[in-house]
Design an enzyme around this catalytic site. Structure first.
Site, PDB file in Angstrom:
ATOM      1  N   ARG A 301       0.864  -1.194   0.000  1.00 40.48           N
ATOM      2  CA  ARG A 301       0.000   0.000   0.000  1.00 40.48           C
ATOM      3  C   ARG A 301       0.894   1.234   0.000  1.00 40.48           C
ATOM      4  O   ARG A 301       1.201   1.800   1.048  1.00 40.48           O
ATOM      5  CB  ARG A 301      -0.910  -0.018   1.229  1.00 40.48           C
ATOM      6  CG  ARG A 301      -1.995  -1.088   1.208  1.00 40.48           C
ATOM      7  CD  ARG A 301      -2.955  -0.929   2.386  1.00 40.48           C
ATOM      8  NE  ARG A 301      -4.149  -1.719   2.233  1.00 40.48           N
ATOM      9  CZ  ARG A 301      -4.305  -2.957   2.724  1.00 40.48           C
ATOM     10  NH1 ARG A 301      -3.342  -3.529   3.392  1.00 40.48           N
ATOM     11  NH2 ARG A 301      -5.446  -3.599   2.551  1.00 40.48           N
ATOM     12  N   ARG A 338       1.035  -1.164  -5.310  1.00 38.40           N
ATOM     13  CA  ARG A 338      -0.194  -0.487  -5.731  1.00 38.40           C
ATOM     14  C   ARG A 338       0.082   1.013  -5.779  1.00 38.40           C
ATOM     15  O   ARG A 338       0.667   1.565  -4.854  1.00 38.40           O
ATOM     16  CB  ARG A 338      -1.310  -0.763  -4.725  1.00 38.40           C
ATOM     17  CG  ARG A 338      -2.575  -0.012  -5.089  1.00 38.40           C
ATOM     18  CD  ARG A 338      -3.726  -0.380  -4.220  1.00 38.40           C
ATOM     19  NE  ARG A 338      -3.577   0.165  -2.873  1.00 38.40           N
ATOM     20  CZ  ARG A 338      -4.405  -0.141  -1.887  1.00 38.40           C
ATOM     21  NH1 ARG A 338      -5.388  -0.996  -2.078  1.00 38.40           N
ATOM     22  NH2 ARG A 338      -4.243   0.388  -0.701  1.00 38.40           N
ATOM     23  N   GLU A 439     -12.177  -4.022  -7.543  1.00 37.95           N
ATOM     24  CA  GLU A 439     -12.783  -3.695  -6.249  1.00 37.95           C
ATOM     25  C   GLU A 439     -14.025  -2.824  -6.404  1.00 37.95           C
ATOM     26  O   GLU A 439     -14.626  -2.405  -5.415  1.00 37.95           O
ATOM     27  CB  GLU A 439     -11.759  -3.055  -5.313  1.00 37.95           C
ATOM     28  CG  GLU A 439     -11.006  -1.897  -5.891  1.00 37.95           C
ATOM     29  CD  GLU A 439      -9.906  -1.362  -4.963  1.00 37.95           C
ATOM     30  OE1 GLU A 439      -9.788  -1.819  -3.817  1.00 37.95           O
ATOM     31  OE2 GLU A 439      -9.164  -0.471  -5.408  1.00 37.95           O
ATOM     32  N   ASN A 462     -12.372  -5.935   0.167  1.00 37.93           N
ATOM     33  CA  ASN A 462     -12.805  -4.927   1.146  1.00 37.93           C
ATOM     34  C   ASN A 462     -13.667  -3.887   0.441  1.00 37.93           C
ATOM     35  O   ASN A 462     -14.783  -3.573   0.863  1.00 37.93           O
ATOM     36  CB  ASN A 462     -11.608  -4.227   1.785  1.00 37.93           C
ATOM     37  CG  ASN A 462     -10.631  -5.209   2.404  1.00 37.93           C
ATOM     38  OD1 ASN A 462     -11.005  -6.336   2.697  1.00 37.93           O
ATOM     39  ND2 ASN A 462      -9.399  -4.789   2.595  1.00 37.93           N
ATOM     40  N   ASP A 463     -13.136  -3.344  -0.640  1.00 36.37           N
ATOM     41  CA  ASP A 463     -13.917  -2.346  -1.367  1.00 36.37           C
ATOM     42  C   ASP A 463     -15.011  -2.996  -2.211  1.00 36.37           C
ATOM     43  O   ASP A 463     -16.090  -2.425  -2.363  1.00 36.37           O
ATOM     44  CB  ASP A 463     -13.000  -1.485  -2.245  1.00 36.37           C
ATOM     45  CG  ASP A 463     -12.333  -0.406  -1.417  1.00 36.37           C
ATOM     46  OD1 ASP A 463     -13.036   0.257  -0.637  1.00 36.37           O
ATOM     47  OD2 ASP A 463     -11.096  -0.255  -1.506  1.00 36.37           O
ATOM     48  N   ARG A 473     -17.391   0.739   4.574  1.00 34.34           N
ATOM     49  CA  ARG A 473     -16.561  -0.223   5.319  1.00 34.34           C
ATOM     50  C   ARG A 473     -16.044   0.344   6.639  1.00 34.34           C
ATOM     51  O   ARG A 473     -15.593  -0.402   7.499  1.00 34.34           O
ATOM     52  CB  ARG A 473     -15.389  -0.696   4.438  1.00 34.34           C
ATOM     53  CG  ARG A 473     -14.473   0.409   4.019  1.00 34.34           C
ATOM     54  CD  ARG A 473     -13.526  -0.019   2.918  1.00 34.34           C
ATOM     55  NE  ARG A 473     -12.266  -0.536   3.445  1.00 34.34           N
ATOM     56  CZ  ARG A 473     -11.197  -0.776   2.703  1.00 34.34           C
ATOM     57  NH1 ARG A 473     -11.228  -0.577   1.400  1.00 34.34           N
ATOM     58  NH2 ARG A 473     -10.103  -1.231   3.232  1.00 34.34           N
ATOM     59  N   CYS A 510      -6.555  -9.934  -2.442  1.00 33.30           N
ATOM     60  CA  CYS A 510      -5.776  -9.312  -1.367  1.00 33.30           C
ATOM     61  C   CYS A 510      -6.635  -8.564  -0.370  1.00 33.30           C
ATOM     62  O   CYS A 510      -6.119  -7.819   0.448  1.00 33.30           O
ATOM     63  CB  CYS A 510      -4.689  -8.408  -1.951  1.00 33.30           C
ATOM     64  SG  CYS A 510      -5.321  -7.106  -3.001  1.00 33.30           S
TER      65      CYS A 510
HETATM   66  C1  PEP Z   1      -9.425  -4.006  -0.834  1.00 30.60           C
HETATM   67  O1  PEP Z   1     -10.166  -3.062  -1.103  1.00 30.60           O
HETATM   68  O2  PEP Z   1      -9.837  -5.167  -0.639  1.00 30.60           O
HETATM   69  C2  PEP Z   1      -7.968  -3.790  -0.702  1.00 30.60           C
HETATM   70  C3  PEP Z   1      -7.136  -4.792  -0.550  1.00 30.60           C
HETATM   71  O3  PEP Z   1      -7.503  -2.515  -0.691  1.00 30.60           O
HETATM   72  P1  PEP Z   1      -7.626  -1.535   0.572  1.00 30.60           P
HETATM   73  O4  PEP Z   1      -8.073  -2.350   1.749  1.00 30.60           O
HETATM   74  O5  PEP Z   1      -6.289  -0.922   0.803  1.00 30.60           O
HETATM   75  O6  PEP Z   1      -8.650  -0.555   0.115  1.00 30.60           O
HETATM   76 MG    MG Z   2      -9.340  -1.205  -1.790  1.00 32.12          MG
END
Ligand code: PEP
Ligand code: MG
Length: 590
Positions: A301, A338, A439, A462-463, A473, A510
């Site tokens: 990140r 990223r 995402e 996650n997104d 989130r 991820c």
């Molecule tokens: C996600 O969105 O799943 C991701 C891995 O990126 P971040 O959690 O940094 O937004």
């Molecule tokens: Mg993300």
């Protein structure tokens, strides 16, 4: 002595920590306008100056404490803020407003801060524009001092301190948590909010979403964070301290045992091999990734370079050096960097100045980078330079893609800077590996088109969960609705994995789901072969993979895909896996 009390929240990072609470209030209190009588003005100005002196003393203390314990670059953050407080342009202006409009100092301070932030926003120079964040921090410190609130104590006393806060922005989590606190608890936050992710990466037990936490803990002498159950125990008695001490010890022993298995291949019992990669936020986490047996980096990140370098911007050399360090640790790759995923809730204030109405749907990720070409150019050039040494190992990954055009534009920019660097005599490869995060649901739906433009996909659940289910989130009010096992999310994940397989490009996952013990066998069954997760989770994922067969996992995945609700999927997986999980002594987070 007070009675022990248990506060219930959401356990987001497993583990147990026992320690002294450090209570921090980050949310500013609302400011109201008070019109002063003419003879009250002088006293108000004197009050302002007394508050400023207290705030400056505190910033000086913070600067020396941070320098002593975590390094001069952290100390410099607070020192720069102290100097700002001495800048006449700031304090004189507040004083002038108190005098001319006969208003209270808090109100005058708020007006001046708004004006200054707006002026910074107009500046052409990116570095100066970024200083808005410092102005806001200094104003908050002064406001706190005016309001007579206890200054947020920052006691860098290490693993025996527990950070208790109303809200923990990622920048603070990073500054304070860089191995300096034993556990976290906060009023805000959700399973995949970025502060939670940092806590997990650092292996710090954390509980979020406890309403009224700060008031409850204010006078406590000792607290226990139980990141497994999502409990914060306030003023535990000796019996509880002993029980939790034993549990913490058992957890450490278990982690140690699992780490001992890090050299074994991550293959199912019928021989299907997975690649286990690490998600890291900071370069020094390479060591934890290696210890967990990571075969590369699946997500770096990079925006945390920005947070760490603040108040400086990470320049091209500094970035290139950080990327080179990752590549040197994993020279045959993959090292997936990223590009800056700023905006949304991450450093939005520093990047944009003015708040957006819907930041999570706003100028975030690749959108923000494409709007700030100078800023993006620095990063792309640094990445290309790093790729010069390790062309087959570096993977450049672009976040928050929703449109094919965004990928095409990034490719054009990469080509432009490649030519530019070559003309400067710098070694760059003919071709770089470029992929996208999937995402945004739109990206999952147009995966066939995206696959023609890129070399790999990484699914960010996650997104993807946030945007598919329309659930913020980071908002604890709706955290119960944040369900990665919702059939809609599972179908999108399955879709992306199969499109990737048909197009012949690698697909990794991820998001936090990759490390969820219930999800690992399901994802294996959906055909996933690359998992990327915070390093402390790697050993358990490896054990889970080794304990299932692909045949079984595929059957489970097919059945799970046919279910109607997240609850049904979770219950089904739990039922299927309970024997395996209890054998591996796995506790499932709620
Ligand atoms: C996600 O969105 O799943 C991701 C891995 O990126 P971040 O959690 O940094 O937004
Ligand atoms: Mg993300």
């Amino acid at each position: 002595m007070s009675e022990p009390r248990t506060l219930v929240g959401l356990g987001v990072s497993g583990g147990i920590a026992i320690g002294k609470p450090i209570v921090v209030e980050n949310r500013p209190l609302p400011v109201t306008l008070v019109q002063l009588p003419p003879d009250g003005v002088e006293a108000e100005v004197a009050r302002l100056h007394r508050a400023a002196t207290r705030a400056a003393t505190r910033l000086a203390e913070l600067a020396s404490e941070a320098t002593r314990t975590v390094g001069a670059e952290y100390g410099a953050i607070f020192e720069a803020q102290r100097l700002m407080l001495e800048d006449p342009a700031f304090l004189d202006e507040v004083e002038r407003l108190i005098r001319t409009e006969a208003v209270n100092a808090e109100w005058a301070l708020e007006q001046v801060t708004h004006r200054l932030v707006a002026q910074f926003e107009q500046l052409g120079d990116l570095y100066l524009r970024e200083r808005r964040g410092d102005v806001l921090d200094v104003a908050l410190e002064l406001q706190r001092s005016l309001q007579g609130r206890a200054a947020a104590p920052i006691d860098f006393s290490g693993a025996t301190s527990i950070l208790i806060a109303d809200d923990i922005p990622p920048s603070q989590a990073l500054r304070l948590a860089t191995r300096m606190v034993g556990g976290f608890a906060s009023e805000t936050g959700g399973l995949t909010s970025h502060t939670t992710i940092i806590a997990k990466s650092l292996g710090i037990p954390a509980v979020v979403g406890i309403p009224g936490l700060v008031r409850e803990v204010e006078r406590a002498g000792l607290v226990i964070v139980d990141g497994f159950e999502g409990h914060l125990i306030v003023d535990p008695d000796p019996a509880l301290i002993q029980v939790y001490g034993l549990r913490a010890e058992e957890h450490r022993r278990r982690q140690h045992e699992l780490l001992g298995l890090a050299h074994l291949p991550a293959a199912t019992s019928d021989g299907r091999t997975m690649r286990l990669l690490a998600n890291i936020d900071l370069v020094p986490e390479i060591a934890a990734a290696k210890a967990g047996g990571a075969q590369g980096i699946g997500l770096f990140r990079s925006e945390f370079l920005f947070i760490q370098a603040s108040p400086e911007l990470p320049n091209e050399d500094r970035q290139a050096a950080a990327y080179a360090e990752l590549l040197a640790a994993f020279p045959s790759g993959p090292v997936t960097v990223r590009t800056f995923d700023l905006g949304g809730r991450k450093l939005a204030r520093e990047m944009l100045g003015n708040p957006e109405n819907n930041p999570v749907l706003g100028l975030r990720g690749v959108r923000l980078c494409l709007q700030k070409p100078d800023f993006f150019r620095t990063q792309l050039r640094a990445l290309l330079r790093a790729a010069g040494q390790y062309p087959d190992a570096l993977r450049i990954m672009v976040p928050l893609i929703g449109h094919v055009e965004e990928v095409k534009t990034v490719r054009v920019l990469l080509e432009r800077y490649r030519v530019e660097l070559r003309s400067e005599g710098i070694v760059v490869p003919d071709r770089v590996i470029v992929g996208v995060m999937i995402e945004v649901p739109a990206a999952a739906m147009i995966a066939e088109h995206l696959a023609r433009e890129v070399d790999f996909f990484a699914i960010g659940t996650n997104d993807l969960t946030q945007y598919t289910l329309a659930v913020d989130r980071g908002n604890e009010q709706v955290s119960k609705l944040f369900r990665p096992f919702h059939p809609a999310v599972l179908r999108l994940v399955e879709r992306v994995i199969s499109v990737g397989a048909r197009a012949g490009i690698p697909v990794s996952l991820c998001g936090e789901m990759a490390a969820d013990p219930l999800a690992v066998p399901l994802l294996v069954g959906l055909g996933l072969t690359e998992f990327s997760m915070h390093p402390p989770a790697l050993p358990l994922a490896r054990s889970l993979i080794r304990a299932v067969s692909f045949r079984e996992a595929r059957r489970m995945a097919q059945r799970a895909l046919a279910l109607a609700t997240a609850k049904e999927v979770e219950e089904y997986l739990l039922e299927q896996l309970s024997g395996l999980l209890s054998h591996l002594k796995v506790r499932i987070l709620p």
